[in-house]
Write a protein that holds these residues in place. Structure first.
Motif, PDB file in Angstrom:
ATOM      1  N   LEU A  86      -0.603   7.089   8.585  1.00 31.65           N
ATOM      2  CA  LEU A  86      -0.960   8.071   9.607  1.00 31.65           C
ATOM      3  C   LEU A  86      -2.010   7.483  10.539  1.00 31.65           C
ATOM      4  CD1 LEU A  86      -1.370  11.189   7.279  1.00 31.65           C
ATOM      5  CD2 LEU A  86       0.543  10.750   8.812  1.00 31.65           C
ATOM      6  N   GLN A  87      -2.021   7.964  11.762  1.00 32.40           N
ATOM      7  CA  GLN A  87      -3.012   7.529  12.741  1.00 32.40           C
ATOM      8  C   GLN A  87      -4.030   8.652  12.969  1.00 32.40           C
ATOM      9  OE1 GLN A  87      -3.066   4.346  14.040  1.00 32.40           O
ATOM     10  NE2 GLN A  87      -1.408   4.028  12.564  1.00 32.40           N
ATOM     11  N   GLY A  88      -5.250   8.279  13.156  1.00 30.66           N
ATOM     12  CA  GLY A  88      -6.300   9.244  13.468  1.00 30.66           C
ATOM     13  C   GLY A  88      -7.227   8.647  14.500  1.00 30.66           C
ATOM     14  N   LYS A  89      -8.342   9.310  14.729  1.00 29.43           N
ATOM     15  CA  LYS A  89      -9.287   8.831  15.736  1.00 29.43           C
ATOM     16  C   LYS A  89     -10.697   8.861  15.171  1.00 29.43           C
ATOM     17  CE  LYS A  89      -9.966  11.457  19.336  1.00 29.43           C
ATOM     18  NZ  LYS A  89      -9.770  12.138  20.641  1.00 29.43           N
ATOM     19  N   ALA A 139      -5.889 -16.332   0.013  1.00 26.44           N
ATOM     20  CA  ALA A 139      -4.883 -17.197  -0.620  1.00 26.44           C
ATOM     21  C   ALA A 139      -4.010 -16.448  -1.635  1.00 26.44           C
ATOM     22  CB  ALA A 139      -5.568 -18.395  -1.277  1.00 26.44           C
ATOM     23  N   PRO A 140      -4.576 -15.510  -2.446  1.00 25.51           N
ATOM     24  CA  PRO A 140      -3.734 -14.815  -3.432  1.00 25.51           C
ATOM     25  C   PRO A 140      -2.974 -13.611  -2.868  1.00 25.51           C
ATOM     26  CG  PRO A 140      -6.055 -14.938  -4.117  1.00 25.51           C
ATOM     27  CD  PRO A 140      -5.994 -15.195  -2.663  1.00 25.51           C
ATOM     28  N   VAL A 141      -3.060 -13.369  -1.557  1.00 30.19           N
ATOM     29  CA  VAL A 141      -2.396 -12.203  -0.958  1.00 30.19           C
ATOM     30  C   VAL A 141      -0.971 -12.575  -0.566  1.00 30.19           C
ATOM     31  CG1 VAL A 141      -2.428 -10.541   0.941  1.00 30.19           C
ATOM     32  CG2 VAL A 141      -4.578 -11.242  -0.146  1.00 30.19           C
ATOM     33  N   GLU A 142       0.001 -12.015  -1.288  1.00 33.57           N
ATOM     34  CA  GLU A 142       1.405 -12.333  -1.030  1.00 33.57           C
ATOM     35  C   GLU A 142       1.946 -11.568   0.174  1.00 33.57           C
ATOM     36  OE1 GLU A 142       0.382 -11.008  -3.968  1.00 33.57           O
ATOM     37  OE2 GLU A 142       0.725 -12.455  -5.560  1.00 33.57           O
ATOM     38  N   GLU A 143       1.571 -10.305   0.285  1.00 30.74           N
ATOM     39  CA  GLU A 143       2.018  -9.485   1.400  1.00 30.74           C
ATOM     40  C   GLU A 143       0.993  -8.383   1.634  1.00 30.74           C
ATOM     41  OE1 GLU A 143       5.779  -7.778   0.335  1.00 30.74           O
ATOM     42  OE2 GLU A 143       4.923  -6.378  -1.115  1.00 30.74           O
ATOM     43  N   TYR A 144       1.022  -7.828   2.833  1.00 29.49           N
ATOM     44  CA  TYR A 144       0.083  -6.734   3.114  1.00 29.49           C
ATOM     45  C   TYR A 144       0.835  -5.532   3.660  1.00 29.49           C
ATOM     46  CZ  TYR A 144       0.063  -7.470   8.229  1.00 29.49           C
ATOM     47  OH  TYR A 144       0.411  -7.544   9.559  1.00 29.49           O
ATOM     48  N   TYR A 145       0.272  -4.357   3.415  1.00 26.93           N
ATOM     49  CA  TYR A 145       0.882  -3.094   3.824  1.00 26.93           C
ATOM     50  C   TYR A 145       0.237  -2.545   5.086  1.00 26.93           C
ATOM     51  CZ  TYR A 145       2.047  -3.722  -1.076  1.00 26.93           C
ATOM     52  OH  TYR A 145       2.455  -4.269  -2.276  1.00 26.93           O
ATOM     53  N   GLY A 146      -1.036  -2.876   5.275  1.00 30.04           N
ATOM     54  CA  GLY A 146      -1.724  -2.401   6.463  1.00 30.04           C
ATOM     55  C   GLY A 146      -3.045  -3.106   6.654  1.00 30.04           C
ATOM     56  N   SER A 147      -3.409  -3.337   7.921  1.00 29.83           N
ATOM     57  CA  SER A 147      -4.685  -3.947   8.283  1.00 29.83           C
ATOM     58  C   SER A 147      -5.464  -2.947   9.123  1.00 29.83           C
ATOM     59  CB  SER A 147      -4.436  -5.231   9.082  1.00 29.83           C
ATOM     60  OG  SER A 147      -5.632  -5.744   9.612  1.00 29.83           O
ATOM     61  N   MET A 206      -6.602   3.419   8.543  1.00 23.43           N
ATOM     62  CA  MET A 206      -7.377   4.649   8.497  1.00 23.43           C
ATOM     63  C   MET A 206      -6.835   5.517   7.361  1.00 23.43           C
ATOM     64  SD  MET A 206      -8.297   7.221  11.668  1.00 23.43           S
ATOM     65  CE  MET A 206      -9.076   5.875  12.563  1.00 23.43           C
ATOM     66  N   LEU A 207      -7.703   5.863   6.422  1.00 24.22           N
ATOM     67  CA  LEU A 207      -7.309   6.649   5.252  1.00 24.22           C
ATOM     68  C   LEU A 207      -8.104   7.934   5.192  1.00 24.22           C
ATOM     69  CD1 LEU A 207      -7.283   3.707   2.668  1.00 24.22           C
ATOM     70  CD2 LEU A 207      -5.272   4.817   3.658  1.00 24.22           C
ATOM     71  N   HIS A 208      -7.528   8.952   4.588  1.00 22.55           N
ATOM     72  CA  HIS A 208      -8.276  10.206   4.443  1.00 22.55           C
ATOM     73  C   HIS A 208      -7.832  10.940   3.194  1.00 22.55           C
ATOM     74  CE1 HIS A 208      -4.554  11.992   5.888  1.00 22.55           C
ATOM     75  NE2 HIS A 208      -5.059  13.209   5.750  1.00 22.55           N
ATOM     76  N   TYR A 209      -8.774  11.676   2.644  1.00 20.08           N
ATOM     77  CA  TYR A 209      -8.467  12.607   1.560  1.00 20.08           C
ATOM     78  C   TYR A 209      -8.571  13.983   2.207  1.00 20.08           C
ATOM     79  CZ  TYR A 209      -8.118  14.192  -3.287  1.00 20.08           C
ATOM     80  OH  TYR A 209      -7.673  14.739  -4.456  1.00 20.08           O
ATOM     81  N   PRO A 210      -7.447  14.681   2.390  1.00 25.92           N
ATOM     82  CA  PRO A 210      -7.438  15.923   3.172  1.00 25.92           C
ATOM     83  C   PRO A 210      -8.542  16.901   2.767  1.00 25.92           C
ATOM     84  CG  PRO A 210      -5.208  15.300   2.580  1.00 25.92           C
ATOM     85  CD  PRO A 210      -6.116  14.357   1.845  1.00 25.92           C
ATOM     86  N   GLY A 211      -9.289  17.331   3.775  1.00 27.49           N
ATOM     87  CA  GLY A 211     -10.341  18.314   3.565  1.00 27.49           C
ATOM     88  C   GLY A 211     -11.656  17.753   3.086  1.00 27.49           C
ATOM     89  N   ASP A 223      -4.048   6.898  -2.754  1.00 29.31           N
ATOM     90  CA  ASP A 223      -3.222   7.425  -3.849  1.00 29.31           C
ATOM     91  C   ASP A 223      -2.793   8.864  -3.579  1.00 29.31           C
ATOM     92  OD1 ASP A 223      -3.486   5.029  -5.149  1.00 29.31           O
ATOM     93  OD2 ASP A 223      -4.862   5.753  -6.692  1.00 29.31           O
ATOM     94  N   TYR A 224      -3.725   9.668  -3.064  1.00 29.48           N
ATOM     95  CA  TYR A 224      -3.433  11.095  -2.853  1.00 29.48           C
ATOM     96  C   TYR A 224      -2.394  11.291  -1.748  1.00 29.48           C
ATOM     97  CZ  TYR A 224      -4.112  16.099  -2.161  1.00 29.48           C
ATOM     98  OH  TYR A 224      -3.906  17.448  -2.045  1.00 29.48           O
ATOM     99  N   VAL A 225      -2.588  10.603  -0.613  1.00 31.23           N
ATOM    100  CA  VAL A 225      -1.718  10.822   0.542  1.00 31.23           C
ATOM    101  C   VAL A 225      -0.392  10.087   0.409  1.00 31.23           C
ATOM    102  CG1 VAL A 225      -1.498  10.479   3.041  1.00 31.23           C
ATOM    103  CG2 VAL A 225      -3.666  11.289   2.073  1.00 31.23           C
ATOM    104  N   TYR A 226      -0.431   8.860  -0.136  1.00 33.94           N
ATOM    105  CA  TYR A 226       0.776   8.028  -0.150  1.00 33.94           C
ATOM    106  C   TYR A 226       1.402   7.874  -1.543  1.00 33.94           C
ATOM    107  CZ  TYR A 226      -0.978   7.071   4.479  1.00 33.94           C
ATOM    108  OH  TYR A 226      -1.437   7.217   5.765  1.00 33.94           O
TER     109      TYR A 226
END
Length: 247
Positions: A10-13, A110-118, A121-126, A174-177
């Motif tokens: 998700l995108q936020g500001k 060096a040990p990073v095989e792949e990445y999901y996001g750089s 922005m993460l949030h725990y709703p509320g 963990d909560y959102v995704y």
């Protein structure tokens, strides 16, 4: 390093609250305090006060501003490398930050095989939000990674809030995704190119998640009276988290 589209972020500001001057996030029309704001409001400030008294307010402010600018420049180089985008900074600060970023790339990534996001922005709703530097597969395990610059090498007892920070990001992810992130990695480099890495995982990582929820509860007690506190009861979250940890 390859990009995986496993998670659709998700995108936020990110904005600065006019009344308090604090960093907050606007996500899905909900304004949430940042993780760093929560930790800053609930930490013991005595060490910082003693340091300012020792070096003086002017020198402390100079060191703080230089470190902040150098850290921002280092992050720009790292973000550009991860995303495969060209980037140049020919300023003095940029030239100091570039080899620091290269050291982290050479050893830390060096040990990073792949990445999901750089710069995710993460949030725990509320409750809270924040931006983590990298979500990736680190030695075959999903992990939250944060990059730090430091004027001198760190002892582990000095970086407890770093652990709390990535624990908070992991809980939000963990909560959102619906992930199960059980590992966090702090990658630190000094201007003289001394690299340090701190990995927290398993039961220790779980304990930092628990500790962050306590700090979050403390933050709510400091910021709001009982009627104004968020609808989500952090005390109940603590109980649920303790229960989950026993499974």
């Amino acid at each position: 390093m390859k990009k995986s589209n496993k998670y659709n972020y998700l995108q936020g500001k990110q904005i600065t609250d006019e009344d308090s001057g604090k960093r907050i996030y606007d996500i899905n029309n909900s304004r949430l305090p940042s993780v760093t704001t929560i930790l800053g409001a609930t930490k013991n400030q005595q060490f910082l006060k003693d340091w300012k008294a020792k070096v003086g307010e002017t020198e402390a402010e100079r060191i703080k501003n230089l470190s902040s600018k150098r850290g921002t420049a280092m992050h720009k180089f790292l973000e550009s490398h991860i995303q495969g985008i060209g980037y140049a900074d020919l300023t003095a600060i940029g030239q100091a930050a570039k080899p620091m970023a290269q050291k982290i790339i050479e050893i830390g990534l060096a040990p990073v095989e792949e990445y999901y996001g750089s710069e995710v922005m993460l949030h725990y709703p509320g409750l809270y939000a924040g931006s983590t530097d990298l979500v990736c597969s680190h030695n075959g395990e999903e992990a939250i990674v944060d990059f730090k610059q430091s004027n001198r090498p760190k002892k582990e007892e000095w970086i407890q809030d770093y652990y709390l920070q990535i624990a908070a990001y992991a809980m939000a992810h963990d909560y959102v995704y619906k992930s199960k992130i059980k590992k966090g990695v702090i990658m630190i480099c000094t201007p003289d190119l001394y690299y340090q890495e701190f990995v927290v995982e398993g039961g220790t990582f779980r304990s930092f998640k628990h500790s962050f929820l306590k700090r979050l509860n403390m933050y709510h007690e400091l910021q709001f009276d009982e009627k104004e506190r968020p609808r989500i009861d952090t005390n109940q979250l603590l109980k649920e988290f303790e229960k989950d940890g026993k499974d």
